[in-house]
Design an enzyme around this catalytic site. Structure first.
Site, PDB file in Angstrom:
ATOM      1  N   ARG A  46      48.797  12.540  45.421  1.00  0.00           N
ATOM      2  CA  ARG A  46      47.910  13.644  45.040  1.00  0.00           C
ATOM      3  C   ARG A  46      47.484  13.468  43.580  1.00  0.00           C
ATOM      4  NH1 ARG A  46      50.227  17.859  43.365  1.00  0.00           N
ATOM      5  NH2 ARG A  46      51.734  18.113  45.055  1.00  0.00           N
ATOM      6  N   ASP A 168      24.303  19.550  40.526  1.00  0.00           N
ATOM      7  CA  ASP A 168      24.593  18.952  41.831  1.00  0.00           C
ATOM      8  C   ASP A 168      23.510  17.900  42.077  1.00  0.00           C
ATOM      9  OD1 ASP A 168      24.574  18.329  44.588  1.00  0.00           O
ATOM     10  OD2 ASP A 168      25.377  20.282  45.151  1.00  0.00           O
TER      11      ASP A 168
END
Ligand SMILES: *Cc1c(COP(=O)(O)O)cnc(C)c1O
Length: 379
Positions: A46, A168
């Site tokens: 992780r 974005d």
């Protein structure tokens, strides 16, 4: 290195040990430690994984940033980025964002006291700014109406106010547009789209330049855990290698189709940033090296929309965009269904609007498919 070379040689190079030209898939959750307090570069996947690292370095190179981060989806990337804010902070967003992003801000982050306001022009930003605004979040061109935001101009403003500009960049991909170079602070991708390019994975990426901001996002990525898996990281790297070739062909097809659709008598209006008739065309030209392959259009009321969709032979009716295959979508019932009707209509997202993600098939075949579907669907 120029971009075409970066796509191939960016990120991590050839493995020194084996000479493998591709990064292996390090399918492991954990790593041996040598003793108490003695550990190597990796401890738990992780926190870090070599395959994901290779991808994160590659996207950082392609966006001309210092720190890249890979997530399990575009929305996981956006969630991580928005997690740098806290209760009481407000974000200004541009109108007609991707529906899922809007839903995340409107229905999830609002539970944590992070508010938003929608702007529809540069002047409107100036009206809506106040001391609680901590970031401006934009898509450019927007989804699905392809409004263009002048990144340089907005970034001057955000720098003056000492707030973040988040872009974005999904629709343009790093091949055509690099928001960090134009003054943005954070760039986000739904890598599910052009970067992956083959409609075979869900992934998200974020890139920043600032070290402090990089540390914050790294901390959130590890703390909230929405990371991209090693196999998907490998697949995404593989997709990115051919991004340049694909974008060139996508755009060649889109330019051809947009012109033809504009001439079609059953089409009321065509939205494509590569058309000179498009409002944002000049700004687009000034900040990108291409126009991409998303075309939206509104059908004339002589066409039965349902029949039109059924008549398409190989253009696929479905969600998503940016894959090698052409995809047609109906924003009102699909990607933008999460946006309240009133807001949607105010933004111009109406029942007769369709969005086409132009693939890399033969352009004459694509045109024929649309023309025949239209002609067979007249009321
Ligand atoms: C698809 C999309 C997203 C969401 O990405 P997922 O990978 O589906 O989570 C965000 N922004 C834009 C512009 C998109 O097209």
């Amino acid at each position: 290195m120029k971009k075409d070379s970066l796509l191939i040689h960016g990120g991590v190079g050839i493995d020194d040990v084996t000479g493998a030209v591709n990064i292996p898939i390090y399918q492991t959750s954990t790593y041996r430690q040598f003793g108490i307090g003695e550990r190597g570069e990796y401890e738990y996947s992780r926190s870090g994984n070599p395959t994901r690292d290779a991808l994160e370095k590659l996207i950082a190179n392609l966006e001309y940033g210092k720190h890249g981060f890979a997530f399990a989806s575009g929305l996981a990337a956006i969630t991580a980025v928005l997690s740098i804010f806290k209760s009481g902070d407000k974000i200004l967003i541009n109108n007609n964002l991707y529906g899922g992003t809007f839903r995340l801000i409107d229905k999830v982050f609002s539970n944590f006291g992070i508010t938003y306001d929608i702007f529809d022009s540069y002047e409107d930003i100036k009206k809506k700014i106040d001391s609680s605004v901590k970031a401006i979040y934009v898509e450019t061109p927007t989804n699905p109406l392809l409004d263009v935001v002048d990144i340089r101009k907005v970034s001057k403003f955000t720098k003056e106010k000492d707030i973040y500009l988040i872009v974005d960049n999904t629709f343009m991909s790093p091949y055509f547009q690099n928001p960090l170079k134009l003054g943005a602070d954070i760039v986000i991708h739904s890598a599910t789209k052009y970067l992956g390019g083959h409609s075979d994975l869900i992934a998200g990426l974020a890139v920043v330049n600032d070290d402090g901001l990089g540390e914050k996002i790294k901390f959130i990525q590890n703390s909230t855990g929405g990371i991209l898996q090693p196999f998907d990281s490998f697949l995404l790297i593989r997709g990115i290698r051919t991004l340049g070739l694909r974008m060139i062909k996508h755009e060649e097809n889109a330019k051809f189709l947009a012109k033809k659709l504009e001439e079609n008598k059953y089409i009321e209006k065509v939205y494509y940033v590569g058309l000179e008739s498009h409002e944002g065309h000049e700004i687009q030209k000034a900040q990108t090296s291409g126009f991409g392959s998303i075309i939206s259009f509104k059908l004339d009321n002589r066409v039965n929309y349902r029949k039109f969709i059924k008549n398409l032979r190989f253009i696929i009716f479905g969600e998503s965009l940016g894959g090698i295959e052409s995809l047609m979508c109906h924003p009102v019932t699909m990607t933008h269904a999460a946006i309240p009707k009133e807001l949607r209509e105010k933004a111009g997202i109406t029942e007769n609007l369709f969005r086409l993600s132009v693939g890399i098939e033969d352009k004459e075949d694509l045109l024929e498919d649309i023309e025949k579907a239209l002609e067979g669907a007249l009321r």
